[in-house]
Design a protein around this motif. Structure first.
Motif, PDB file in Angstrom:
ATOM      1  N   LEU A  86       0.831  -1.188   0.000  1.00 56.07           N
ATOM      2  CA  LEU A  86       0.000   0.000   0.000  1.00 56.07           C
ATOM      3  C   LEU A  86       0.876   1.253   0.000  1.00 56.07           C
ATOM      4  O   LEU A  86       0.648   2.207  -0.748  1.00 56.07           O
ATOM      5  CB  LEU A  86      -0.893  -0.003   1.244  1.00 56.07           C
ATOM      6  CG  LEU A  86      -1.964   1.085   1.286  1.00 56.07           C
ATOM      7  CD1 LEU A  86      -3.059   0.791   0.267  1.00 56.07           C
ATOM      8  CD2 LEU A  86      -2.550   1.199   2.681  1.00 56.07           C
ATOM      9  N   SER A  87       1.935   1.207   0.819  1.00 52.83           N
ATOM     10  CA  SER A  87       2.790   2.390   0.881  1.00 52.83           C
ATOM     11  C   SER A  87       3.598   2.538  -0.408  1.00 52.83           C
ATOM     12  O   SER A  87       3.857   3.655  -0.861  1.00 52.83           O
ATOM     13  CB  SER A  87       3.689   2.340   2.129  1.00 52.83           C
ATOM     14  OG  SER A  87       4.975   1.923   1.817  1.00 52.83           O
ATOM     15  N   VAL A  88       3.951   1.398  -1.048  1.00 50.79           N
ATOM     16  CA  VAL A  88       4.616   1.463  -2.349  1.00 50.79           C
ATOM     17  C   VAL A  88       3.690   2.138  -3.360  1.00 50.79           C
ATOM     18  O   VAL A  88       4.089   3.033  -4.109  1.00 50.79           O
ATOM     19  CB  VAL A  88       5.017   0.050  -2.836  1.00 50.79           C
ATOM     20  CG1 VAL A  88       5.381   0.057  -4.316  1.00 50.79           C
ATOM     21  CG2 VAL A  88       6.181  -0.490  -2.017  1.00 50.79           C
ATOM     22  N   ALA A  89       2.411   1.733  -3.342  1.00 50.77           N
ATOM     23  CA  ALA A  89       1.441   2.302  -4.290  1.00 50.77           C
ATOM     24  C   ALA A  89       1.294   3.801  -4.088  1.00 50.77           C
ATOM     25  O   ALA A  89       1.295   4.579  -5.050  1.00 50.77           O
ATOM     26  CB  ALA A  89       0.092   1.604  -4.116  1.00 50.77           C
ATOM     27  N   ILE A 124      11.303   2.267 -12.864  1.00 51.84           N
ATOM     28  CA  ILE A 124      12.519   2.139 -12.062  1.00 51.84           C
ATOM     29  C   ILE A 124      12.197   2.335 -10.581  1.00 51.84           C
ATOM     30  O   ILE A 124      12.628   1.557  -9.726  1.00 51.84           O
ATOM     31  CB  ILE A 124      13.592   3.147 -12.532  1.00 51.84           C
ATOM     32  CG1 ILE A 124      14.128   2.695 -13.896  1.00 51.84           C
ATOM     33  CG2 ILE A 124      14.728   3.247 -11.529  1.00 51.84           C
ATOM     34  CD1 ILE A 124      15.089   3.674 -14.536  1.00 51.84           C
ATOM     35  N   ALA A 125      11.371   3.343 -10.263  1.00 50.25           N
ATOM     36  CA  ALA A 125      10.982   3.590  -8.872  1.00 50.25           C
ATOM     37  C   ALA A 125      10.290   2.359  -8.289  1.00 50.25           C
ATOM     38  O   ALA A 125      10.592   1.938  -7.166  1.00 50.25           O
ATOM     39  CB  ALA A 125      10.072   4.804  -8.784  1.00 50.25           C
ATOM     40  N   ALA A 126       9.385   1.771  -9.063  1.00 50.99           N
ATOM     41  CA  ALA A 126       8.651   0.604  -8.569  1.00 50.99           C
ATOM     42  C   ALA A 126       9.595  -0.565  -8.308  1.00 50.99           C
ATOM     43  O   ALA A 126       9.512  -1.228  -7.266  1.00 50.99           O
ATOM     44  CB  ALA A 126       7.580   0.198  -9.585  1.00 50.99           C
ATOM     45  N   VAL A 127      10.522  -0.812  -9.245  1.00 54.25           N
ATOM     46  CA  VAL A 127      11.445  -1.945  -9.094  1.00 54.25           C
ATOM     47  C   VAL A 127      12.299  -1.761  -7.850  1.00 54.25           C
ATOM     48  O   VAL A 127      12.466  -2.681  -7.033  1.00 54.25           O
ATOM     49  CB  VAL A 127      12.333  -2.092 -10.350  1.00 54.25           C
ATOM     50  CG1 VAL A 127      13.462  -3.089 -10.090  1.00 54.25           C
ATOM     51  CG2 VAL A 127      11.497  -2.531 -11.540  1.00 54.25           C
ATOM     52  N   VAL A 128      12.825  -0.545  -7.638  1.00 56.72           N
ATOM     53  CA  VAL A 128      13.688  -0.296  -6.481  1.00 56.72           C
ATOM     54  C   VAL A 128      12.921  -0.497  -5.177  1.00 56.72           C
ATOM     55  O   VAL A 128      13.400  -1.138  -4.243  1.00 56.72           O
ATOM     56  CB  VAL A 128      14.280   1.138  -6.554  1.00 56.72           C
ATOM     57  CG1 VAL A 128      14.997   1.482  -5.264  1.00 56.72           C
ATOM     58  CG2 VAL A 128      15.229   1.233  -7.734  1.00 56.72           C
ATOM     59  N   MET A 129      11.690   0.006  -5.139  1.00 52.46           N
ATOM     60  CA  MET A 129      10.919  -0.119  -3.899  1.00 52.46           C
ATOM     61  C   MET A 129      10.577  -1.566  -3.592  1.00 52.46           C
ATOM     62  O   MET A 129      10.639  -1.999  -2.448  1.00 52.46           O
ATOM     63  CB  MET A 129       9.661   0.740  -3.973  1.00 52.46           C
ATOM     64  CG  MET A 129       9.974   2.193  -3.664  1.00 52.46           C
ATOM     65  SD  MET A 129       8.507   3.188  -3.510  1.00 52.46           S
ATOM     66  CE  MET A 129       8.099   3.429  -5.187  1.00 52.46           C
ATOM     67  N   LEU A 182      -2.831   2.770 -15.464  1.00 52.79           N
ATOM     68  CA  LEU A 182      -3.483   1.771 -14.618  1.00 52.79           C
ATOM     69  C   LEU A 182      -4.155   0.692 -15.456  1.00 52.79           C
ATOM     70  O   LEU A 182      -4.211  -0.468 -15.050  1.00 52.79           O
ATOM     71  CB  LEU A 182      -4.514   2.444 -13.708  1.00 52.79           C
ATOM     72  CG  LEU A 182      -3.881   3.297 -12.589  1.00 52.79           C
ATOM     73  CD1 LEU A 182      -4.957   4.035 -11.819  1.00 52.79           C
ATOM     74  CD2 LEU A 182      -3.026   2.452 -11.652  1.00 52.79           C
ATOM     75  N   THR A 183      -4.652   1.066 -16.642  1.00 53.31           N
ATOM     76  CA  THR A 183      -5.349   0.063 -17.447  1.00 53.31           C
ATOM     77  C   THR A 183      -4.419  -0.656 -18.417  1.00 53.31           C
ATOM     78  O   THR A 183      -4.846  -1.465 -19.226  1.00 53.31           O
ATOM     79  CB  THR A 183      -6.489   0.720 -18.243  1.00 53.31           C
ATOM     80  OG1 THR A 183      -5.940   1.832 -18.958  1.00 53.31           O
ATOM     81  CG2 THR A 183      -7.595   1.213 -17.342  1.00 53.31           C
ATOM     82  N   GLY A 184      -3.125  -0.357 -18.356  1.00 56.44           N
ATOM     83  CA  GLY A 184      -2.165  -1.081 -19.190  1.00 56.44           C
ATOM     84  C   GLY A 184      -1.893  -0.404 -20.520  1.00 56.44           C
ATOM     85  O   GLY A 184      -1.037  -0.857 -21.272  1.00 56.44           O
ATOM     86  N   LEU A 207       4.327   5.582  -5.399  1.00 59.01           N
ATOM     87  CA  LEU A 207       4.327   5.613  -6.862  1.00 59.01           C
ATOM     88  C   LEU A 207       3.381   6.686  -7.390  1.00 59.01           C
ATOM     89  O   LEU A 207       3.690   7.388  -8.351  1.00 59.01           O
ATOM     90  CB  LEU A 207       3.926   4.244  -7.423  1.00 59.01           C
ATOM     91  CG  LEU A 207       5.031   3.195  -7.391  1.00 59.01           C
ATOM     92  CD1 LEU A 207       4.519   1.875  -7.934  1.00 59.01           C
ATOM     93  CD2 LEU A 207       6.243   3.663  -8.202  1.00 59.01           C
ATOM     94  N   LEU A 208       2.246   6.849  -6.716  1.00 59.19           N
ATOM     95  CA  LEU A 208       1.287   7.864  -7.118  1.00 59.19           C
ATOM     96  C   LEU A 208       1.934   9.243  -7.032  1.00 59.19           C
ATOM     97  O   LEU A 208       1.836  10.065  -7.955  1.00 59.19           O
ATOM     98  CB  LEU A 208       0.056   7.789  -6.199  1.00 59.19           C
ATOM     99  CG  LEU A 208      -1.176   8.549  -6.694  1.00 59.19           C
ATOM    100  CD1 LEU A 208      -1.740   7.888  -7.931  1.00 59.19           C
ATOM    101  CD2 LEU A 208      -2.227   8.615  -5.590  1.00 59.19           C
ATOM    102  N   LEU A 209       2.652   9.456  -5.922  1.00 60.63           N
ATOM    103  CA  LEU A 209       3.333  10.730  -5.714  1.00 60.63           C
ATOM    104  C   LEU A 209       4.392  10.941  -6.794  1.00 60.63           C
ATOM    105  O   LEU A 209       4.509  12.022  -7.381  1.00 60.63           O
ATOM    106  CB  LEU A 209       3.977  10.725  -4.327  1.00 60.63           C
ATOM    107  CG  LEU A 209       4.397  12.081  -3.788  1.00 60.63           C
ATOM    108  CD1 LEU A 209       3.154  12.907  -3.490  1.00 60.63           C
ATOM    109  CD2 LEU A 209       5.232  11.904  -2.535  1.00 60.63           C
TER     110      LEU A 209
END
Lengths: 330, 596
Positions: free
Chosen positions: A26-29, A305-310, A89-91, A32-34
């Motif tokens: 949840l905190s990753v999400a 990249i941000a998502a992978v690192v987190m 979000l929808t790909g 990512l939004l930010l």
């Protein structure tokens, strides 16, 4: 990192673990939004826009205005952002302006390529750093320690593109053992893929190794001076068991945490190294996107990249909790 | 006479050129307890580590001498033994336990693994057989619920239980010699008594020899058959325990024994009195309190609770009831001691009074003013009248400041004049040469640093000094000097002390009044003579029973001891503690009534 010591039972139980992972995701999400807001804003504040990139600076102002209208660039920013994030979000990640293809599959391909380098360089770094750091800690303040520290210091002080150039000269130019550039997909030819990824991985690994060696050395030497090590020796255990089981089991957690944080640093380094080795991964792609002001692509690469690192750091934290019983997941 | 199990001959051990052990010779007979006693730096631990040949791992080197060890019918010299032989002896024929139970166990392995890996190393056992033996060992050291403990990790056990596990590990292969290096120093006095009784029982049942290293003469008196006194790397005296205590031959032993406060020494005395040290020429004067006591510090219903945070949002989920409804009075020129075991709230109480932590409720009046009601600004002014001396003289001085600056700084804060002159006078006062003023803390010994800490507290001429375990980290001889200094200062300057300590013998020596704390409350309070000579509360009694006495004729460690473990002071938020109700049992002597 929200880890806590204490508690009175083995903390790594499936129930608490799942709640913990859910909380962290949840905190990753949210993060990512930010990040999506920031990257979207920054790329929009910069002078020039997508229409200009597509048509060139010398283009007809009327055609430019028409393109702007059709791309929806005249809509308020919030509407544009909503359209973009909805697509993400929808790909539907849109099309790259430079490569003229869908961003989703493009990035997936490049992430796979970079993953090869990241995993290989981390493996090389850990495989060298842990024995070297342990060796230095066991022989603290002797010549072995000085040697290891000097090696590590050299690794840290020289930038990785320097190592890249040196490795190309040595292994590709003079020895001719390995290819100097290019990328082969592991699914096509695994051996060739590893051979192509080896030099860039080694160049990255040398810098990583230096940090990890120092971390292993300092953690190990503080652990080796603790009383439970003396107790282990007083039990009659062999030196091998004392160092490689009793001590290393305690040192591996902190070392892994640092390794996890370095994955972030790695994604910065691959921009230079992949371009140097003409290795077409995420780093290379980010570089191309920036160079050509491919705004949709920049936004997506930063995001990925941000998502992978987190997520990597989340995995490291979970592994730490699995190794060390004192860590309690909140 | 039987052959000794181990005979140390002319041992000399060096650390990078400096000799830590110069010329040590003594022997240990089978089934005998030999105590090696000495102050820090005497080489007692180095001697024991040399016997295990563990000293090499710490950078030491055996330079000379022999360590003759009896193996079956053969006598071998451990100095020349190879690594494989030493490994087969360690943990198998010689077991060893160490000082710090909190760090003696590997935090990432469970108890079962740590108990069995030594067994599996030395004996041809299957894993399940080893597990059975581990269970047996845990029962032997009287650990409750041994089955559950095997799967637990060290951080889930209390200090006393961990030390029992460490003993079980050392006993696993039935060693013929057990080396115990300060095994009870880090433990509370009741747990110390339990561990000593346990070692005595195991020694009797198994018939092993024990080499017991300690700095505590009281412990020596309780368990030793023979004593080896060490000083600066040399053995100064060896003999049976009764002889050492009754008729010490070496001057150092006499000085050491004179410096040890013995519980019961003050019986019949009306006021605290400095210890008579060897070589001390002037006659110590007793600290007779004034005829009409003048209260300086009045603490009423003091309560301090600390929040326990939990959950994702770090909310307060429970409270530690550190200090619970505590009331007492310290008179001018007198000492009140707060005594109790770790976690009883004595330090939190002292800190709450000085407002180093904020109290939850209650009042603290110092010279008529309520300390707890002061604003930040007013409090700063009040701090001139109440100072503190901390436990660790190494950590409580700024390593980057010269001593003169450390003494003048508090004076500067309160605008006092003639600072340098006063600093020099303070140095005279605490018995340090004036040329030390230009030095840095690292150039001083532990005792000298604690004198500086006292001088710093005195710098602003306070009426009250809170001394939190101020002599606990010091060697006995140094401790005696610092205690005498504190008492002398009290007699001359009319200072009041709130003396916080876990050491009953020291408390008996320095106090006018004593308050015994347990679980955040004072369970018994009164004049020193009343509390020590006529204890009324069960907890005070068990504490007195657990304190070892430095007299081999007063041994009290027979049979197993099991004191009630202290319950947790952590309670849920809605917990409503009852008020402390006291029953007066004598003049000024009150005991907590067990409330429902």
């Amino acid at each position: 990192m929200q880890l806590r010591r204490g508690g009175n039972s083995r903390c790594f139980t499936p129930g608490t673990c799942m709640t913990y992972i859910a909380n962290r995701l949840l905190s990753v999400a949210l993060t990512l939004l930010l990040i999506s807001v920031i990257t979207f804003m920054v790329t929009n504040i910069l002078p020039g826009d997508v229409a200009m990139v597509i048509m060139g600076t010398q283009s007809n102002p009327e055609a430019l205005a028409g393109l702007r209208e059709s791309l929806g660039l005249n809509d308020p920013l919030i509407v544009q952002y909503g359209r973009w994030i909805g697509g993400m979000l929808t790909g539907d990640w849109g099309n790259s302006l430079v490569f003229k293809e869908a961003i989703g599959p493009l990035i997936a391909n490049k992430v796979a390529a970079s993953a090869l380098i990241v995993v290989m360089s981390m493996t090389i770094a850990l495989a060298a750093a842990i024995p070297l750091g342990v060796w230095a800690a066991v022989h603290r303040d002797k010549w072995q320690d000085t040697t290891a520290s000097t090696t590590a210091l050299m690794g840290v002080s020289l930038p990785d593109f320097f190592w890249g150039i040196m490795l190309i000269l040595l292994f590709a130019r003079y020895l001719g053992w390995l290819p100097s550039s290019g990328f082969v997909h592991p699914a096509d030819d695994f051996i060739a893929a590893v051979r192509h990824a080896f030099l860039p991985s080694l160049a990255l690994g040398l810098g990583l190794m230096a940090h990890l060696t120092r971390m292993t050395r300092s953690t190990m030497s503080s652990i080796l001076s603790q009383e439970f090590i003396r107790v282990a020796r007083a039990k009659g255990l062999t030196e091998h068991t004392v160092i490689w089981r009793y001590a290393l089991a305690n040192a591996i957690g902190p070392v892994m945490t640092v390794a996890g944080l370095q994955v972030g640093y790695l994604f910065g380094s691959i921009i230079v190294i992949e371009s140097l080795f003409n290795f077409t991964g995420m780093g290379w792609l980010t570089y191309q996107a920036l160079l050509n002001r491919d705004i949709p692509l920049i936004q997506s690469t930063v995001f990925v990249i941000a998502a992978v690192v987190m997520i990597t750091n989340l995995v490291v934290d979970l592994l730490y909790a699995a190794i060390d019983p004192r860590i309690k997941l909140p | 006479m039987t052959k000794p199990i181990v005979e140390i001959v002319g041992l000399r051990v060096g650390f990078g050129g400096a000799a830590a052990v110069k010329d040590v010779s003594f022997s240990i007979q089978p089934g005998e307890t030999v105590c090696i006693v000495g102050e820090s730096g005497s080489g007692k631990s180095v001697t024991s580590l040399s016997l295990m040949r563990l000293v090499e791992f710490g950078g030491g080197e055996i330079l000379d001498g022999h360590l003759m060890f009896q193996r079956g019918d053969v006598t071998m010299d451990l100095v020349t033994a190879d690594a494989a032989t030493m490994q087969s002896i360690r943990g198998n024929e010689i077991g060893m336990i160490f000082q710090e139970p909190m760090t003696s166990l590997n935090p990432v392995f469970n108890i079962e693994r740590q108990l069995t890996d030594g067994l599996l190393m030395h004996e041809p056992l299957s894993r399940s057989k080893a597990r059975e033996r581990a269970l047996e060992l845990l029962r032997e050291v009287r650990i409750p619920e041994p089955e559950r403990r095997l799967k637990q990790y060290p951080h889930e056990l209390s200090g006393g239980m961990r030390q029992r596990v460490v003993i079980a590990i050392a006993m696993a292969c039935r060693p013929r010699l057990l080396i115990a290096d300060e095994p009870t120093t880090a433990l509370d006095v009741t747990i110390q008594a339990e561990i000593l009784a346990l070692l005595n029982r195991l020694k009797r049942e198994i018939g092993m020899a024990v080499m017991f290293i300690t700095h505590d003469m009281a412990v020596v008196a309780q368990i030793a058959d023979r004593v080896v006194v060490m000083y600066k790397g040399d053995v100064v005296e060896t003999g049976p325990v009764a002889e050492i205590f009754a008729a010490p031959k070496a001057e150092y032993t006499r000085a050491l024994l004179a410096a040890v406060p013995r519980l019961g020494d003050m019986a019949g005395q009306s006021a605290p009195e400095p210890l008579r040290l060897v070589g001390d020429t002037h006659d110590p004067k007793p600290l007779t309190p004034r005829a009409t006591p003048e209260p300086l510090l009045e603490v009423r219903n003091l309560t301090t609770r600390f929040p326990v945070k939990g959950g994702v949002f770090r909310r307060t989920v429970a409270q530690v009831h550190a200090v619970e409804d505590v009331s007492f009075t310290v008179n001018k020129g007198e000492t009140l001691s707060l005594v109790g075991e770790s976690g009883c709230g004595k330090s939190s109480c002292g800190r709450s009074i000085l407002r180093l932590v904020e109290a939850t409720s209650g009042t603290v009046h110092l010279g008529g003013q309520n300390v707890l009601a002061q604003t930040k600004h007013e409090l700063r002014g009040m701090r001139q009248h109440m100072q503190m001396i901390f436990q660790d003289p190494f950590a409580s001085l700024n390593p980057y400041m010269r001593l003169q600056a450390q003494l003048t700084e508090p004076m500067q804060n309160y605008g006092l004049d003639n600072r340098e002159e006063r600093a020099a006078q303070l140095f005279d006062r605490v018995g340090l040469p004036r040329d030390f003023l230009r030095r840095f803390p690292h150039e001083l010994s532990g005792g000298q640093r604690q004198r500086i800490a006292i001088a710093r507290a005195l710098a602003v001429s306070p009426g009250l000094i809170v001394a939190d375990e101020a002599v606990s980290a010091l060697d006995v001889s140094v401790q005696a000097q610092v205690l005498n200094l504190m008492m002398e200062l009290q007699a001359d300057l009319d200072i009041s002390y709130l003396f916080i300590s876990h050491d009953m013998a020291v408390v008996e020596r320095v106090s006018h009044h004593v308050a015994v704390m347990y679980l955040g409350r004072i369970v018994e309070i009164g004049p020193r003579a009343a509390v020590f000579e006529n204890p009324q509360h069960t907890y005070t009694k068990s504490l007195m029973q657990a304190v070892p006495i430095a007299d081999p004729n007063q041994r009290k460690l027979d049979g197993d001891l099991a004191f009630k473990p202290i319950p947790s002071p952590i309670h849920p938020l809605d917990y409503q503690p009852h008020q402390s109700v006291y029953e007066t049992v004598g003049l000024d002597h009150r005991v907590l009534v067990q409330a429902g």
